[in-house]
Design an enzyme around this catalytic site. Structure first.
Site, PDB file in Angstrom:
ATOM      1  N   SER A  69       1.886  23.848  -2.599  1.00 48.90           N
ATOM      2  CA  SER A  69       1.748  25.554  -1.346  1.00 48.90           C
ATOM      3  C   SER A  69       2.160  25.627   0.286  1.00 48.90           C
ATOM      4  O   SER A  69       2.968  24.606   0.787  1.00 48.90           O
ATOM      5  CB  SER A  69       0.137  25.282  -2.465  1.00 48.90           C
ATOM      6  OG  SER A  69      -0.240  24.633  -0.567  1.00 48.90           O
ATOM      7  N   CYS A  70       2.234  26.559   0.561  1.00 46.77           N
ATOM      8  CA  CYS A  70       2.287  26.785   1.499  1.00 46.77           C
ATOM      9  C   CYS A  70       0.914  26.256   2.971  1.00 46.77           C
ATOM     10  O   CYS A  70       1.814  25.507   3.848  1.00 46.77           O
ATOM     11  CB  CYS A  70       1.992  28.556   1.904  1.00 46.77           C
ATOM     12  SG  CYS A  70       0.818  29.340   1.849  1.00 46.77           S
ATOM     13  N   THR A  71      -0.083  26.677   2.813  1.00 49.12           N
ATOM     14  CA  THR A  71      -1.154  25.889   3.034  1.00 49.12           C
ATOM     15  C   THR A  71      -0.616  24.504   3.067  1.00 49.12           C
ATOM     16  O   THR A  71      -0.717  22.969   4.554  1.00 49.12           O
ATOM     17  CB  THR A  71      -2.379  25.268   2.785  1.00 49.12           C
ATOM     18  OG1 THR A  71      -2.895  27.132   2.527  1.00 49.12           O
ATOM     19  CG2 THR A  71      -3.238  24.978   3.532  1.00 49.12           C
ATOM     20  N   HIS A 109      -5.015  32.793   4.959  1.00 46.41           N
ATOM     21  CA  HIS A 109      -3.780  33.425   4.581  1.00 46.41           C
ATOM     22  C   HIS A 109      -3.571  35.424   3.875  1.00 46.41           C
ATOM     23  O   HIS A 109      -4.269  35.779   4.568  1.00 46.41           O
ATOM     24  CB  HIS A 109      -3.974  32.908   3.209  1.00 46.41           C
ATOM     25  CG  HIS A 109      -2.808  32.730   2.850  1.00 46.41           C
ATOM     26  ND1 HIS A 109      -1.941  33.879   1.951  1.00 46.41           N
ATOM     27  CD2 HIS A 109      -2.084  31.934   2.005  1.00 46.41           C
ATOM     28  CE1 HIS A 109      -0.740  33.857   1.381  1.00 46.41           C
ATOM     29  NE2 HIS A 109      -1.106  32.375   1.390  1.00 46.41           N
TER      30      HIS A 109
END
Length: 193
Positions: free
Chosen positions: A157-159, A185
């Site tokens: 994920s981007c996180t 987000h």
């Protein structure tokens, strides 16, 4: 001897799909990677406009034109299609080596199989995937786990990509006993604002 560039397709031309295309063009000529097809439900005019003008990254530094079923970037024609069903994309007619699945709609091997059955050589999810994929890779952490034989992988994920390298650096240098992470987000396409 220069080998032919890896032929990429982008399925889903939202925030991530557009950022991938932009990064590829901003990093120089496509000697190793070339986007040859994009599947996106939005029409071509919208795709071109959102490529030219990005609310986060600003104006695209290159030339963006529209052709007959093509998004033309700096003179490179990229075939476009507008299907919601990945079984209709026909990646084989574009000799696609890798589909970058950026729609956020798919996260399992069975869903990736629809893209593979349609001519994709391999699939890389831009989002977390279920455990049935060949690998989940975070660059700078475990990219060595990705093998040439893998056909379905996730880039997490981007996180995860944003925080895991920082956590690893902290853990390696001073250690971590416990921690809390808060993610802010932007609104997602499937979230009414």
């Amino acid at each position: 001897m220069v080998s032919a560039p890896l032929r990429l397709a982008i399925n889903g031309y939202g925030r991530i799909g557009r950022s991938v295309l932009r990064a590829l063009y901003e990093s120089g000529p496509g000697e190793r990677l070339r986007v040859v097809a994009i599947n996106e439900p939005a029409d071509l005019a919208t795709m071109a406009h959102l490529t030219r003008y990005d609310s986060t990254h600003g104006r695209f530094p290159g030339k963006v034109d529209e052709g007959s079923e093509q998004l033309i970037i700096n003179g490179d024609g990229i075939a476009t299609s507008h299907h919601r069903d990945p079984a209709e994309c026909g990646w084989s007619r574009h000799s696609v080596d890798l589909v970058l699945e950026c729609s956020g709609s798919f996260n399992s091997r069975s869903r990736a199989q629809l893209l593979l059955d349609n001519g994709a050589g391999a699939v890389l999810f831009s989002q977390p995937a279920q455990a049935d994929v060949d690998a989940t890779v975070v660059f700078g952490i475990n990219q060595q786990d990705l093998q040439a034989t893998h056909r379905v992988a996730s880039a997490a994920s981007c996180t995860t990509n944003g925080i895991v390298p920082v956590i690893r650096a902290l853990a390696d240098s001073v250690g971590i006993e416990s921690g809390t992470i808060t993610t802010i987000h932007s609104a997602m396409n499937d979230q009414p604002v």
